[in-house]
Design a protein around this motif. Structure first.
Motif, PDB file in Angstrom:
ATOM      1  N   ARG A 128      56.076 -45.205 -22.190  1.00  0.00           N
ATOM      2  CA  ARG A 128      56.568 -43.754 -21.638  1.00  0.00           C
ATOM      3  C   ARG A 128      57.407 -43.320 -23.071  1.00  0.00           C
ATOM      4  O   ARG A 128      57.074 -42.122 -23.607  1.00  0.00           O
ATOM      5  N   LEU A 175      56.995 -44.333 -26.230  1.00  0.00           N
ATOM      6  CA  LEU A 175      55.850 -44.289 -27.524  1.00  0.00           C
ATOM      7  C   LEU A 175      54.994 -43.214 -27.154  1.00  0.00           C
ATOM      8  O   LEU A 175      54.953 -42.217 -28.013  1.00  0.00           O
ATOM      9  N   LYS A 176      54.717 -42.659 -26.011  1.00  0.00           N
ATOM     10  CA  LYS A 176      53.957 -41.286 -25.565  1.00  0.00           C
ATOM     11  C   LYS A 176      54.733 -40.357 -26.131  1.00  0.00           C
ATOM     12  O   LYS A 176      54.326 -39.178 -26.477  1.00  0.00           O
ATOM     13  N   SER A 177      56.164 -40.347 -25.519  1.00  0.00           N
ATOM     14  CA  SER A 177      56.850 -39.090 -25.872  1.00  0.00           C
ATOM     15  C   SER A 177      57.117 -38.768 -27.446  1.00  0.00           C
ATOM     16  O   SER A 177      57.306 -37.888 -27.759  1.00  0.00           O
ATOM     17  N   GLU A 178      57.204 -39.866 -28.099  1.00  0.00           N
ATOM     18  CA  GLU A 178      57.223 -40.031 -29.425  1.00  0.00           C
ATOM     19  C   GLU A 178      56.227 -39.401 -30.186  1.00  0.00           C
ATOM     20  O   GLU A 178      56.156 -38.638 -31.311  1.00  0.00           O
ATOM     21  N   THR A 179      55.063 -39.813 -29.846  1.00  0.00           N
ATOM     22  CA  THR A 179      53.662 -39.492 -30.293  1.00  0.00           C
ATOM     23  C   THR A 179      53.684 -37.927 -30.060  1.00  0.00           C
ATOM     24  O   THR A 179      53.066 -37.089 -30.927  1.00  0.00           O
ATOM     25  N   ARG A 180      53.986 -37.487 -28.896  1.00  0.00           N
ATOM     26  CA  ARG A 180      53.795 -36.021 -28.684  1.00  0.00           C
ATOM     27  C   ARG A 180      54.613 -35.116 -29.222  1.00  0.00           C
ATOM     28  O   ARG A 180      54.251 -34.344 -29.965  1.00  0.00           O
ATOM     29  N   MET A 213      55.762 -36.002 -32.304  1.00  0.00           N
ATOM     30  CA  MET A 213      55.296 -36.053 -33.899  1.00  0.00           C
ATOM     31  C   MET A 213      54.159 -35.043 -33.868  1.00  0.00           C
ATOM     32  O   MET A 213      53.939 -34.361 -34.869  1.00  0.00           O
ATOM     33  N   GLN A 214      53.088 -35.119 -32.801  1.00  0.00           N
ATOM     34  CA  GLN A 214      52.173 -33.895 -33.019  1.00  0.00           C
ATOM     35  C   GLN A 214      52.531 -32.617 -32.843  1.00  0.00           C
ATOM     36  O   GLN A 214      52.251 -31.814 -33.625  1.00  0.00           O
ATOM     37  N   GLU A 215      53.767 -32.472 -32.124  1.00  0.00           N
ATOM     38  CA  GLU A 215      54.407 -31.024 -32.074  1.00  0.00           C
ATOM     39  C   GLU A 215      54.972 -30.612 -33.422  1.00  0.00           C
ATOM     40  O   GLU A 215      54.763 -29.546 -33.821  1.00  0.00           O
ATOM     41  N   ASP A 216      55.544 -31.460 -34.022  1.00  0.00           N
ATOM     42  CA  ASP A 216      56.161 -31.369 -35.215  1.00  0.00           C
ATOM     43  C   ASP A 216      55.169 -31.060 -36.335  1.00  0.00           C
ATOM     44  O   ASP A 216      55.232 -30.046 -37.198  1.00  0.00           O
TER      45      ASP A 216
END
Length: 57
Positions: A39, A41-46, A48-51
């Motif tokens: 969870r 990892l998923k939130s951090e990936t999301r 990073m994509q938004e940034d």
């Protein structure tokens, strides 16, 4: 002799070995920790994509 690298009975053997090594008491805690890590990892990936999308605008 080696047709496929991984067959269903290989997974069964791995599951039995994991049960023997870790015991049934530690498996729920381990599964909970893995789920929490996924969870995060998923939130951090999301994030990073938004940034990245904000940087392109």
């Amino acid at each position: 002799m080696i047709r496929n690298g991984l067959e269903p009975w290989h997974l069964l053997i791995v599951a039995i070995v994991v049960l023997v090594l870790f015991g049934s008491k530690k498996l729920p805690d381990t599964a909970r920790a893995v789920g929490k890590s996924l969870r995060i990892l998923k939130s951090e990936t999301r994030a990073m994509q938004e940034d990245g999308e904000r940087g392109k605008s």
